[in-house]
Design a protein around this motif. Structure first.
Motif, PDB file in Angstrom:
ATOM      1  N   MET A 146       0.848  -1.198   0.000  1.00 15.70           N
ATOM      2  CA  MET A 146       0.000   0.000   0.000  1.00 15.70           C
ATOM      3  C   MET A 146       0.877   1.240   0.000  1.00 15.70           C
ATOM      4  O   MET A 146       2.087   1.156   0.206  1.00 15.70           O
ATOM      5  CB  MET A 146      -0.968   0.031   1.187  1.00 15.70           C
ATOM      6  CG  MET A 146      -0.335   0.431   2.502  1.00 15.70           C
ATOM      7  SD  MET A 146      -1.493   0.886   3.842  1.00 15.70           S
ATOM      8  CE  MET A 146      -2.481  -0.555   4.031  1.00 15.70           C
ATOM      9  N   THR A 147       0.240   2.364  -0.211  1.00 13.92           N
ATOM     10  CA  THR A 147       0.889   3.672  -0.129  1.00 13.92           C
ATOM     11  C   THR A 147       0.131   4.487   0.900  1.00 13.92           C
ATOM     12  O   THR A 147      -1.101   4.443   0.942  1.00 13.92           O
ATOM     13  CB  THR A 147       0.837   4.379  -1.496  1.00 13.92           C
ATOM     14  OG1 THR A 147       1.601   3.634  -2.430  1.00 13.92           O
ATOM     15  CG2 THR A 147       1.379   5.802  -1.417  1.00 13.92           C
ATOM     16  N   ILE A 148       0.876   5.216   1.729  1.00 13.95           N
ATOM     17  CA  ILE A 148       0.200   6.129   2.647  1.00 13.95           C
ATOM     18  C   ILE A 148       0.701   7.546   2.386  1.00 13.95           C
ATOM     19  O   ILE A 148       1.881   7.777   2.176  1.00 13.95           O
ATOM     20  CB  ILE A 148       0.339   5.735   4.129  1.00 13.95           C
ATOM     21  CG1 ILE A 148       1.781   5.585   4.569  1.00 13.95           C
ATOM     22  CG2 ILE A 148      -0.435   4.478   4.428  1.00 13.95           C
ATOM     23  CD1 ILE A 148       1.926   5.329   6.068  1.00 13.95           C
ATOM     24  N   CYS A 149      -0.246   8.454   2.376  1.00 16.17           N
ATOM     25  CA  CYS A 149       0.029   9.879   2.188  1.00 16.17           C
ATOM     26  C   CYS A 149      -0.278  10.559   3.522  1.00 16.17           C
ATOM     27  O   CYS A 149      -1.406  10.506   4.000  1.00 16.17           O
ATOM     28  CB  CYS A 149      -0.847  10.458   1.089  1.00 16.17           C
ATOM     29  SG  CYS A 149      -0.706   9.581  -0.477  1.00 16.17           S
ATOM     30  N   VAL A 150       0.737  11.170   4.108  1.00 14.62           N
ATOM     31  CA  VAL A 150       0.614  11.779   5.427  1.00 14.62           C
ATOM     32  C   VAL A 150       0.699  13.295   5.268  1.00 14.62           C
ATOM     33  O   VAL A 150       1.743  13.818   4.890  1.00 14.62           O
ATOM     34  CB  VAL A 150       1.747  11.292   6.364  1.00 14.62           C
ATOM     35  CG1 VAL A 150       1.569  11.869   7.762  1.00 14.62           C
ATOM     36  CG2 VAL A 150       1.831   9.773   6.386  1.00 14.62           C
ATOM     37  N   ASP A 151      -0.391  13.988   5.525  1.00 16.57           N
ATOM     38  CA  ASP A 151      -0.404  15.445   5.483  1.00 16.57           C
ATOM     39  C   ASP A 151      -0.085  15.940   6.888  1.00 16.57           C
ATOM     40  O   ASP A 151      -0.916  15.855   7.789  1.00 16.57           O
ATOM     41  CB  ASP A 151      -1.772  15.948   5.022  1.00 16.57           C
ATOM     42  CG  ASP A 151      -1.814  17.448   4.848  1.00 16.57           C
ATOM     43  OD1 ASP A 151      -1.182  18.182   5.646  1.00 16.57           O
ATOM     44  OD2 ASP A 151      -2.495  17.916   3.918  1.00 16.57           O
ATOM     45  N   VAL A 152       1.140  16.416   7.062  1.00 17.26           N
ATOM     46  CA  VAL A 152       1.608  16.808   8.393  1.00 17.26           C
ATOM     47  C   VAL A 152       0.921  18.088   8.867  1.00 17.26           C
ATOM     48  O   VAL A 152       0.643  18.234  10.055  1.00 17.26           O
ATOM     49  CB  VAL A 152       3.148  16.953   8.404  1.00 17.26           C
ATOM     50  CG1 VAL A 152       3.657  17.392   9.767  1.00 17.26           C
ATOM     51  CG2 VAL A 152       3.806  15.638   7.986  1.00 17.26           C
ATOM     52  N   LEU A 153       0.613  19.000   7.963  1.00 10.99           N
ATOM     53  CA  LEU A 153      -0.031  20.259   8.362  1.00 10.99           C
ATOM     54  C   LEU A 153      -1.495  20.074   8.741  1.00 10.99           C
ATOM     55  O   LEU A 153      -1.963  20.626   9.732  1.00 10.99           O
ATOM     56  CB  LEU A 153       0.068  21.292   7.239  1.00 10.99           C
ATOM     57  CG  LEU A 153       1.451  21.847   6.942  1.00 10.99           C
ATOM     58  CD1 LEU A 153       1.378  22.869   5.829  1.00 10.99           C
ATOM     59  CD2 LEU A 153       2.067  22.466   8.181  1.00 10.99           C
ATOM     60  N   ASN A 154      -2.228  19.316   7.936  1.00 14.09           N
ATOM     61  CA  ASN A 154      -3.665  19.142   8.165  1.00 14.09           C
ATOM     62  C   ASN A 154      -4.001  17.939   9.035  1.00 14.09           C
ATOM     63  O   ASN A 154      -5.159  17.703   9.347  1.00 14.09           O
ATOM     64  CB  ASN A 154      -4.404  19.063   6.835  1.00 14.09           C
ATOM     65  CG  ASN A 154      -4.280  20.370   6.084  1.00 14.09           C
ATOM     66  OD1 ASN A 154      -4.631  21.414   6.610  1.00 14.09           O
ATOM     67  ND2 ASN A 154      -3.752  20.322   4.881  1.00 14.09           N
ATOM     68  N   LYS A 155      -2.962  17.150   9.365  1.00  9.97           N
ATOM     69  CA  LYS A 155      -3.101  16.040  10.312  1.00  9.97           C
ATOM     70  C   LYS A 155      -4.008  14.912   9.832  1.00  9.97           C
ATOM     71  O   LYS A 155      -4.878  14.440  10.541  1.00  9.97           O
ATOM     72  CB  LYS A 155      -3.594  16.532  11.689  1.00  9.97           C
ATOM     73  CG  LYS A 155      -2.846  17.711  12.248  1.00  9.97           C
ATOM     74  CD  LYS A 155      -1.400  17.386  12.489  1.00  9.97           C
ATOM     75  CE  LYS A 155      -0.681  18.558  13.134  1.00  9.97           C
ATOM     76  NZ  LYS A 155       0.686  18.669  12.726  1.00  9.97           N
ATOM     77  N   TRP A 156      -3.819  14.481   8.585  1.00 18.07           N
ATOM     78  CA  TRP A 156      -4.564  13.324   8.119  1.00 18.07           C
ATOM     79  C   TRP A 156      -3.676  12.376   7.327  1.00 18.07           C
ATOM     80  O   TRP A 156      -2.628  12.757   6.841  1.00 18.07           O
ATOM     81  CB  TRP A 156      -5.809  13.703   7.329  1.00 18.07           C
ATOM     82  CG  TRP A 156      -5.650  14.678   6.205  1.00 18.07           C
ATOM     83  CD1 TRP A 156      -5.986  16.000   6.209  1.00 18.07           C
ATOM     84  CD2 TRP A 156      -5.131  14.419   4.892  1.00 18.07           C
ATOM     85  NE1 TRP A 156      -5.702  16.577   4.993  1.00 18.07           N
ATOM     86  CE2 TRP A 156      -5.178  15.625   4.167  1.00 18.07           C
ATOM     87  CE3 TRP A 156      -4.627  13.292   4.252  1.00 18.07           C
ATOM     88  CZ2 TRP A 156      -4.750  15.732   2.846  1.00 18.07           C
ATOM     89  CZ3 TRP A 156      -4.192  13.400   2.929  1.00 18.07           C
ATOM     90  CH2 TRP A 156      -4.267  14.618   2.255  1.00 18.07           C
ATOM     91  N   ILE A 157      -4.143  11.135   7.235  1.00 16.23           N
ATOM     92  CA  ILE A 157      -3.450  10.092   6.481  1.00 16.23           C
ATOM     93  C   ILE A 157      -4.439   9.498   5.492  1.00 16.23           C
ATOM     94  O   ILE A 157      -5.586   9.211   5.858  1.00 16.23           O
ATOM     95  CB  ILE A 157      -2.948   8.952   7.405  1.00 16.23           C
ATOM     96  CG1 ILE A 157      -1.884   9.465   8.370  1.00 16.23           C
ATOM     97  CG2 ILE A 157      -2.398   7.785   6.574  1.00 16.23           C
ATOM     98  CD1 ILE A 157      -1.424   8.424   9.378  1.00 16.23           C
TER      99      ILE A 157
END
Length: 178
Positions: A146-157
């Motif tokens: 799988m691939t995970i996209c982690v948005d550090v500013l908006n706090k979502w994965i």
């Protein structure tokens, strides 16, 4: 040496390493659900030119202490995406860097830096952009499962995983719904 001499504690400020969204992403990686890591992208970007009152943009900004560091302003900022990428990749055996001028910082020869790293187990890239808009900070981790996209500013994965055993269009739709 100075910290020891003065009895002061000193540490590196990798401030996003224990951010809850990064901790959750690391747990996904450690669970094995991601599979083997193939590639990591760690990005830290904002448009320095969008704030003309920034200490770096004002007349004399080129004299700010960060430009006196051996790595200039990058030395102050690159630790953020690098710490996240290196935590996942491990110690690099090969590193290449490329800098370019995005026409934002008037008194610097470059305002974007890309660092490509190779380790025995995977490859990755850490990017610092002082010309990108809007502001963005993320880590994308590409694995064999799988691939995970982690948005550090908006706090979502966002976890993207192909649902096996279904026709491709249905599998793709379900991937986004999950």
């Amino acid at each position: 040496e100075m910290a020891t001499k003065r009895g002061t504690r000193l540490c590196v400020d990798h401030n996003h390493m224990y951010d809850p969204v990064v901790v959750r992403a690391r747990a996904i990686v450690e669970s094995g659900d991601l599979g083997d890591i193939l590639w990591v992208e760690s990005y830290y970007g904002f448009n320095l030119g969008s704030n003309p009152d920034s200490r770096y943009m004002l007349p004399g900004g080129e004299k700010h202490w960060t430009f006196g560091l051996p790595g200039g302003l990058y030395q102050n900022l690159a630790s953020h995406p690098l710490s996240l990428a290196l935590d996942l990749l491990g110690k690099p055996t090969k590193i290449n860097a490329h800098a370019r001028y995005g026409r934002v910082l008037p008194h610097a020869p470059t305002d974007e830096l890309r660092i490509v790293m190779e380790t025995p187990r995977a490859c990755g890239m850490a990017v610092v952009s002082l010309a990108a808009s809007p502001r963005s900070q993320f880590v994308n981790i590409y694995g064999t499962k799988m691939t995970i996209c982690v948005d550090v500013l908006n706090k979502w994965i966002i976890a993207q995983e192909t649902v096996k055993g279904l026709p491709k269009p249905i599998s793709r739709a379900l991937m986004h719904l999950r």
